[in-house]
Design a protein around this motif. Structure first.
Motif, PDB file in Angstrom:
ATOM      1  N   ILE A 128       0.563  -1.273   0.135  1.00  0.00           N
ATOM      2  CA  ILE A 128      -0.011   0.261   0.189  1.00  0.00           C
ATOM      3  C   ILE A 128       0.885   1.140   0.094  1.00  0.00           C
ATOM      4  O   ILE A 128       1.983   1.295   0.665  1.00  0.00           O
ATOM      5  CB  ILE A 128      -0.845   0.074   1.033  1.00  0.00           C
ATOM      6  CG1 ILE A 128      -1.709  -1.338   1.398  1.00  0.00           C
ATOM      7  CG2 ILE A 128      -1.781   1.457   1.178  1.00  0.00           C
ATOM      8  CD1 ILE A 128      -2.489  -1.453   2.523  1.00  0.00           C
ATOM      9  N   TRP A 129       0.563   2.323  -0.974  1.00  0.00           N
ATOM     10  CA  TRP A 129       1.329   3.424  -0.863  1.00  0.00           C
ATOM     11  C   TRP A 129       0.327   4.559  -0.168  1.00  0.00           C
ATOM     12  O   TRP A 129      -0.828   4.546  -0.267  1.00  0.00           O
ATOM     13  CB  TRP A 129       1.493   4.094  -2.180  1.00  0.00           C
ATOM     14  CG  TRP A 129       2.384   3.320  -3.127  1.00  0.00           C
ATOM     15  CD1 TRP A 129       2.334   2.116  -3.880  1.00  0.00           C
ATOM     16  CD2 TRP A 129       3.795   3.571  -3.152  1.00  0.00           C
ATOM     17  NE1 TRP A 129       3.434   1.522  -4.382  1.00  0.00           N
ATOM     18  CE2 TRP A 129       4.629   2.760  -4.062  1.00  0.00           C
ATOM     19  CE3 TRP A 129       4.850   4.553  -2.607  1.00  0.00           C
ATOM     20  CZ2 TRP A 129       5.831   2.613  -4.484  1.00  0.00           C
ATOM     21  CZ3 TRP A 129       6.018   4.569  -3.180  1.00  0.00           C
ATOM     22  CH2 TRP A 129       6.732   3.488  -3.897  1.00  0.00           C
ATOM     23  N   ASP A 130       0.942   5.381   0.557  1.00  0.00           N
ATOM     24  CA  ASP A 130       0.269   6.457   1.109  1.00  0.00           C
ATOM     25  C   ASP A 130       0.324   7.617   0.287  1.00  0.00           C
ATOM     26  O   ASP A 130       0.745   7.722  -0.831  1.00  0.00           O
ATOM     27  CB  ASP A 130       0.810   6.834   2.564  1.00  0.00           C
ATOM     28  CG  ASP A 130       1.981   7.824   2.550  1.00  0.00           C
ATOM     29  OD1 ASP A 130       2.479   7.970   1.553  1.00  0.00           O
ATOM     30  OD2 ASP A 130       2.362   8.281   3.675  1.00  0.00           O
ATOM     31  N   THR A 131      -0.546   8.750   0.491  1.00  0.00           N
ATOM     32  CA  THR A 131      -0.676   9.733  -0.367  1.00  0.00           C
ATOM     33  C   THR A 131       0.544  10.790  -0.685  1.00  0.00           C
ATOM     34  O   THR A 131       0.578  11.285  -1.770  1.00  0.00           O
ATOM     35  CB  THR A 131      -1.687  11.049   0.463  1.00  0.00           C
ATOM     36  OG1 THR A 131      -1.984  11.908  -0.369  1.00  0.00           O
ATOM     37  CG2 THR A 131      -0.998  11.556   1.561  1.00  0.00           C
ATOM     38  N   GLU A 132       1.558  10.787   0.248  1.00  0.00           N
ATOM     39  CA  GLU A 132       2.792  11.498  -0.080  1.00  0.00           C
ATOM     40  C   GLU A 132       3.873  10.660  -0.797  1.00  0.00           C
ATOM     41  O   GLU A 132       4.798  10.948  -0.936  1.00  0.00           O
ATOM     42  CB  GLU A 132       3.422  11.912   1.378  1.00  0.00           C
ATOM     43  CG  GLU A 132       2.699  12.828   1.949  1.00  0.00           C
ATOM     44  CD  GLU A 132       2.283  14.151   1.022  1.00  0.00           C
ATOM     45  OE1 GLU A 132       3.223  14.787   0.250  1.00  0.00           O
ATOM     46  OE2 GLU A 132       1.108  14.855   0.990  1.00  0.00           O
ATOM     47  N   MET A 133       3.396   9.123  -0.858  1.00  0.00           N
ATOM     48  CA  MET A 133       4.462   8.356  -1.507  1.00  0.00           C
ATOM     49  C   MET A 133       5.552   8.219  -0.455  1.00  0.00           C
ATOM     50  O   MET A 133       6.667   7.637  -1.535  1.00  0.00           O
ATOM     51  CB  MET A 133       4.648   8.622  -2.864  1.00  0.00           C
ATOM     52  CG  MET A 133       3.585   9.151  -3.809  1.00  0.00           C
ATOM     53  SD  MET A 133       2.249   7.783  -3.643  1.00  0.00           S
ATOM     54  CE  MET A 133       2.810   6.492  -4.583  1.00  0.00           C
ATOM     55  N   THR A 134       5.821   8.534   0.535  1.00  0.00           N
ATOM     56  CA  THR A 134       7.033   8.481   1.230  1.00  0.00           C
ATOM     57  C   THR A 134       6.940   7.222   2.195  1.00  0.00           C
ATOM     58  O   THR A 134       7.700   7.198   3.067  1.00  0.00           O
ATOM     59  CB  THR A 134       7.533   9.781   2.121  1.00  0.00           C
ATOM     60  OG1 THR A 134       6.330   9.992   2.970  1.00  0.00           O
ATOM     61  CG2 THR A 134       7.504  10.890   0.958  1.00  0.00           C
ATOM     62  N   ARG A 135       5.810   6.565   2.264  1.00  0.00           N
ATOM     63  CA  ARG A 135       5.609   5.571   3.202  1.00  0.00           C
ATOM     64  C   ARG A 135       5.404   4.400   2.416  1.00  0.00           C
ATOM     65  O   ARG A 135       4.161   4.307   1.706  1.00  0.00           O
ATOM     66  CB  ARG A 135       4.669   5.702   4.319  1.00  0.00           C
ATOM     67  CG  ARG A 135       4.491   4.770   5.314  1.00  0.00           C
ATOM     68  CD  ARG A 135       3.369   5.294   6.542  1.00  0.00           C
ATOM     69  NE  ARG A 135       2.158   5.150   5.958  1.00  0.00           N
ATOM     70  CZ  ARG A 135       0.937   4.682   6.464  1.00  0.00           C
ATOM     71  NH1 ARG A 135       1.148   3.521   7.313  1.00  0.00           N
ATOM     72  NH2 ARG A 135       0.020   4.628   5.832  1.00  0.00           N
ATOM     73  N   VAL A 136       5.791   3.048   2.667  1.00  0.00           N
ATOM     74  CA  VAL A 136       5.508   1.847   2.091  1.00  0.00           C
ATOM     75  C   VAL A 136       5.007   0.690   3.022  1.00  0.00           C
ATOM     76  O   VAL A 136       5.654   0.621   4.149  1.00  0.00           O
ATOM     77  CB  VAL A 136       6.857   1.220   1.404  1.00  0.00           C
ATOM     78  CG1 VAL A 136       6.489  -0.335   0.923  1.00  0.00           C
ATOM     79  CG2 VAL A 136       7.455   2.189   0.396  1.00  0.00           C
ATOM     80  N   VAL A 137       3.846   0.475   2.908  1.00  0.00           N
ATOM     81  CA  VAL A 137       3.271  -0.579   3.830  1.00  0.00           C
ATOM     82  C   VAL A 137       2.927  -1.837   3.227  1.00  0.00           C
ATOM     83  O   VAL A 137       2.414  -2.075   2.136  1.00  0.00           O
ATOM     84  CB  VAL A 137       1.904   0.284   4.046  1.00  0.00           C
ATOM     85  CG1 VAL A 137       1.202  -1.071   5.015  1.00  0.00           C
ATOM     86  CG2 VAL A 137       2.148   1.355   4.907  1.00  0.00           C
ATOM     87  N   ILE A 138       3.184  -2.922   3.800  1.00  0.00           N
ATOM     88  CA  ILE A 138       3.023  -4.268   3.422  1.00  0.00           C
ATOM     89  C   ILE A 138       2.335  -5.025   4.633  1.00  0.00           C
ATOM     90  O   ILE A 138       2.664  -5.037   5.671  1.00  0.00           O
ATOM     91  CB  ILE A 138       4.236  -5.151   3.179  1.00  0.00           C
ATOM     92  CG1 ILE A 138       3.997  -6.477   2.454  1.00  0.00           C
ATOM     93  CG2 ILE A 138       5.189  -5.185   4.227  1.00  0.00           C
ATOM     94  CD1 ILE A 138       4.897  -6.958   1.780  1.00  0.00           C
ATOM     95  N   ASP A 139       0.977  -5.666   4.048  1.00  0.00           N
ATOM     96  CA  ASP A 139       0.394  -6.436   5.017  1.00  0.00           C
ATOM     97  C   ASP A 139       0.645  -7.800   4.842  1.00  0.00           C
ATOM     98  O   ASP A 139       0.665  -8.350   3.467  1.00  0.00           O
ATOM     99  CB  ASP A 139      -1.134  -6.097   4.779  1.00  0.00           C
ATOM    100  CG  ASP A 139      -1.476  -4.835   5.212  1.00  0.00           C
ATOM    101  OD1 ASP A 139      -0.861  -4.201   6.196  1.00  0.00           O
ATOM    102  OD2 ASP A 139      -2.706  -4.252   4.756  1.00  0.00           O
ATOM    103  N   VAL A 140       0.851  -8.656   5.818  1.00  0.00           N
ATOM    104  CA  VAL A 140       1.080 -10.108   5.609  1.00  0.00           C
ATOM    105  C   VAL A 140       0.234 -10.909   6.359  1.00  0.00           C
ATOM    106  O   VAL A 140       0.080 -10.653   7.437  1.00  0.00           O
ATOM    107  CB  VAL A 140       2.598 -10.391   5.921  1.00  0.00           C
ATOM    108  CG1 VAL A 140       2.945 -11.900   5.697  1.00  0.00           C
ATOM    109  CG2 VAL A 140       3.475  -9.512   5.110  1.00  0.00           C
ATOM    110  N   GLY A 141      -0.468 -11.686   5.741  1.00  0.00           N
ATOM    111  CA  GLY A 141      -1.362 -12.774   6.492  1.00  0.00           C
ATOM    112  C   GLY A 141      -2.466 -13.406   5.694  1.00  0.00           C
ATOM    113  O   GLY A 141      -2.839 -12.758   4.598  1.00  0.00           O
ATOM    114  N   PRO A 142      -3.220 -14.289   6.092  1.00  0.00           N
ATOM    115  CA  PRO A 142      -4.339 -14.842   5.288  1.00  0.00           C
ATOM    116  C   PRO A 142      -5.403 -14.047   5.041  1.00  0.00           C
ATOM    117  O   PRO A 142      -6.213 -14.217   4.141  1.00  0.00           O
ATOM    118  CB  PRO A 142      -4.533 -16.229   6.171  1.00  0.00           C
ATOM    119  CG  PRO A 142      -4.342 -15.873   7.668  1.00  0.00           C
ATOM    120  CD  PRO A 142      -2.968 -14.953   7.502  1.00  0.00           C
TER     121      PRO A 142
END
Length: 708
Positions: free
Chosen positions: A122-136
């Motif tokens: 997932i990208w946030d609005t400013e593109m300076t944060r990277v988010v990854i979700d892991v799980g079923p």
């Protein structure tokens, strides 16, 4: 970043960087730039998945892969970071730590997944944060923390949002073929047909265009090459991409120079390549086309279209870089608005009930300010979707209705209808729980065409009935229930029809009551309420003196062991049968009425008449004694004001049966003890007649005796 020279070129500053950057896609960060820095790493467990957030001081450049042992690997290029050693020992049900290490000028992150590695970024609005979700839960649910009751909205709309991939518009000038050039090659009729096909393409009627140009491609004509290109364009719009690609390739073999004359054809050709799996070939063709029109006003939009293609093929980071740069350098243009919409879309999967508001405002702003109608429509729909998923149900409902009014034939009309139906179910329950009966009535009346989901709740018609009765709006309820009862999705239709009938009777709207009674019996002849409705219909027929109708509806009551729900139904049937001369049935029906109402003449004023009908039935059968028995029973059951009539009629029958003394007794009793002057007068006249006859007979006897 490499896309900056592209933008500079588009502003008229240079040429060479554009071709260089297009040839270097996927985009990479320039080595001469200062490295990005990881400023913060946060790991938080959530329901069904774990979220890992990486915060940077600038937009990062990264790649992601799944390693053979089941770990998820991220490589951030030209980046520096501390090792965050504490995170190596983190463990929950989804991951076994977060390992951060430096590899030359890059930072590598390895996240060992427990079980099959399932993730999303997932990208946030400013593109300076990277988010990854892991799980079923990421695989089972592509949306996070939905409020209760909103799951079906996402199941329907989410599928569309994920897979919405319409044919892209080149937004290049449409180049119709010159009529004079066609007339030099074709007959006037054929020329008009080609121009009609191009007009159909211009207006978006691709099916008609396909039919016309197929005609020219299936035979040897001077315009076969042109028709082949146009056929490919029509097939592209119809989303038949493999067939479109084949047509474009045939056209290129027949007339390769045409694409230089009509750049939009290169766009459709290149996108068909990409959609058919040839990403390098499609990107190369689109890159050449963008270079060829880089000095045109629509070049930034074509660059955004290229980013759309890259995103669709999984090159999300490169696409985001283009969107971001176009958004920054060409604000408030069609290209900039399109890029803004795409950047907002990347935030969509990661919002929650606590964070959706800012994204909602972005979509709302685009829906008002964007110059392109398609962007305004899509932005308004997504604003409505966000509000429907996370906001108050009434706010979401209002926005969905606003979308439908503004875009009645919009791209998202069908899914908006489904959203509206889901929200009405939620809102209806909220109003019921708040005991807002007036609000529930207004909701149903305002959205009567969209209540199908509400009717999946078997209690909804009952709640609606209570709301209408509380509000006291019987006519509105009749109108709504009448409309709803004709809908194929409505449940509880017998209940609604019965309620209309009862309401109609309460306000003396007898034609409506009769109409709905007949509808009920036609549609639900075996319903548990059908006998009661049949009796109501019989009563309505009796009221307008349709005796044949009464007999038709109520004759089944003569069957063995049949008891009327309303005793008066037996009376109506008895009267109808007596009027048609069917005395046996009439007596049977009236006898049942009498047996059920005997002794309750005050409540059933027709009880006295029932005895008369039974007596008349015996008279018709020649049984005067039987008739006298019925009237004697009636006399015992009669109210004080009814006794004089019974005494008079008993006197008549006894006189006819030769029981003169009994006749005299009944009439004398009426004259002496009666209270009704009319019947007293009649009884007195009968007595006077009897006395006159007796005097005549006495005189006759005396004369006969004297002669002897």
């Amino acid at each position: 970043m490499p896309v900056v020279p592209i933008i500079n070129f588009l502003r008229g500053k240079t040429f060479l960087p554009l071709a260089f950057c297009l040839s270097m896609l996927p985009l990479q960060t320039a080595a001469a730039e200062d490295p990005a820095s990881v400023t913060k790493v946060v790991v938080r467990p959530r329901s069904g998945h774990t979220r890992i957030s990486f915060q940077f001081d600038r937009v990062p450049n990264y790649s992601l892969a799944v390693l053979p042992q089941g770990s998820i690997s991220l490589t951030f290029r030209n980046t520096v970071s501390s090792p965050h050693k504490k995170l190596r020992h983190y463990s929950d049900s989804n991951i076994a730590g977060v390992r951060i290490s430096t590899r030359g000028e890059d930072v590598r992150v390895v996240i060992p997944a427990k079980g099959t590695p399932v993730y999303r970024t997932i990208w946030d609005t400013e593109m300076t944060r990277v988010v990854i979700d892991v799980g079923p839960a990421v695989a089972a649910r592509t949306y996070s923390e939905l409020p209760a009751g909103r799951e079906n909205i996402w199941k329907g709309a989410g599928e569309l949002v994920r897979n919405f991939d319409p044919p892209l518009k080149a937004n290049l000038p449409f180049h119709p073929t010159d009529r004079r050039a066609l007339l030099a090659l074709l007959s006037p009729e054929e020329t008009n047909l080609v121009l009609a096909g191009e007009a159909a393409l211009y207006k978006g009627n691709a099916a008609q265009a396909k039919e016309i140009f197929s005609f020219f491609t299936e035979r040897e004509t001077p315009v076969r090459a042109l028709a082949t290109y146009r056929l490919g364009e029509a097939l592209y719009v119809l989303q038949q991409y493999s067939e479109a690609l084949e047509a474009f390739r045939r056209g290129e073999r027949l007339w390769p120079e045409y694409m230089e004359q009509n750049p939009s054809m290169s766009f459709y050709y290149g996108d068909s390549m990409v959609r058919s799996g040839d990403l390098p070939g499609g990107r190369k063709m689109l890159g050449r086309m963008i270079c060829s029109v880089a000095d045109k006003y629509y070049a930034p939009l074509l660059l955004v279209r290229l980013a759309d293609i890259l995103s669709r093929q999984g090159h999300d980071q490169e696409a985001v870089a283009i969107y971001r740069t176009v958004y920054e350098h060409f604000p408030k243009t069609k290209a900039g608005n399109h890029a803004a919409l795409k950047l907002a879309d990347r935030r969509f999967p990661g919002v929650t009930i606590d964070t959706y508001a800012s994204l909602f405002e972005e979509y709302k702003k685009l829906s008002v300010e964007a110059g392109d109608a398609s962007i305004r429509e899509e932005a308004l729909f997504k604003a409505a979707l966000l509000q429907s998923l996370y906001g108050p149900a009434d706010n979401g409902l209002s926005l969905v209705v606003s979308y439908e009014k503004r875009y009645p034939r919009g791209v998202f009309t069908n899914i908006a209808k489904s959203m509206r139906e889901e929200l009405l179910l939620i809102r209806g329950r909220e109003l019921h729980e708040a005991k807002d009966q007036a609000g529930l009535v207004a909701l149903a009346l305002d959205h009567k065409d969209y209540l199908s989901r509400c009717f999946t709740d078997a209690e909804f018609p009952l709640r609606l009935d209570v709301a209408f009765r509380t509000a006291g709006t019987i006519k509105n309820q009749n109108s709504l229930f009448s409309d709803l009862s004709s809908r194929e999705w409505a449940v509880g239709v017998p209940f609604m029809l019965r309620r209309i009938i009862d309401n109609a009777l309460s306000i003396s709207d007898y034609p409506l009551a009769e109409d709905k009674s007949r509808e009920f019996l036609d549609r639900f002849p075996k319903d548990v309420a059908a006998p009661a409705v049949r009796e109501i219909l019989g009563g309505l027929c009796y009221r307008k003196q349709d005796m044949n109708g009464v007999v038709a509806e109520l004759t089944p009551l003569l069957g063995e062991h049949r008891k009327a729900i309303s005793p008066e139904s037996h009376y109506f049937l008895g009267k109808a049968l007596s009027d048609t001369g069917k005395w046996t049935g009439a007596e049977k029906a009236m006898a049942r009425f009498i047996s059920e109402t005997r002794g309750d003449g005050a409540r059933f004023p027709t009880l006295a008449d029932a005895y008369y009908v039974c007596a008349s039935s015996r008279v018709a059968a020649g049984d005067r004694k039987g008739a006298i028995r019925w009237l004697r029973e009636g006399l015992e059951d009669a109210l004080p004001e009814q006794r004089d009539q019974f005494l008079y009629k008993l006197g008549q029958l006894c006189q006819q049966a030769g029981l003169h003394d009994q006749a005299r007794s009944y009439w004398e009793k009426s004259v002496k003890e009666g209270s009704d002057p009319v019947w007293q007068k009649l009884a007195g006249e009968c007595l006077a007649d009897v006395e006159w006859r007796e005097r005549v007979e006495k005189n006759v006897r005396q004369q006969l005796t004297s002669k002897k």
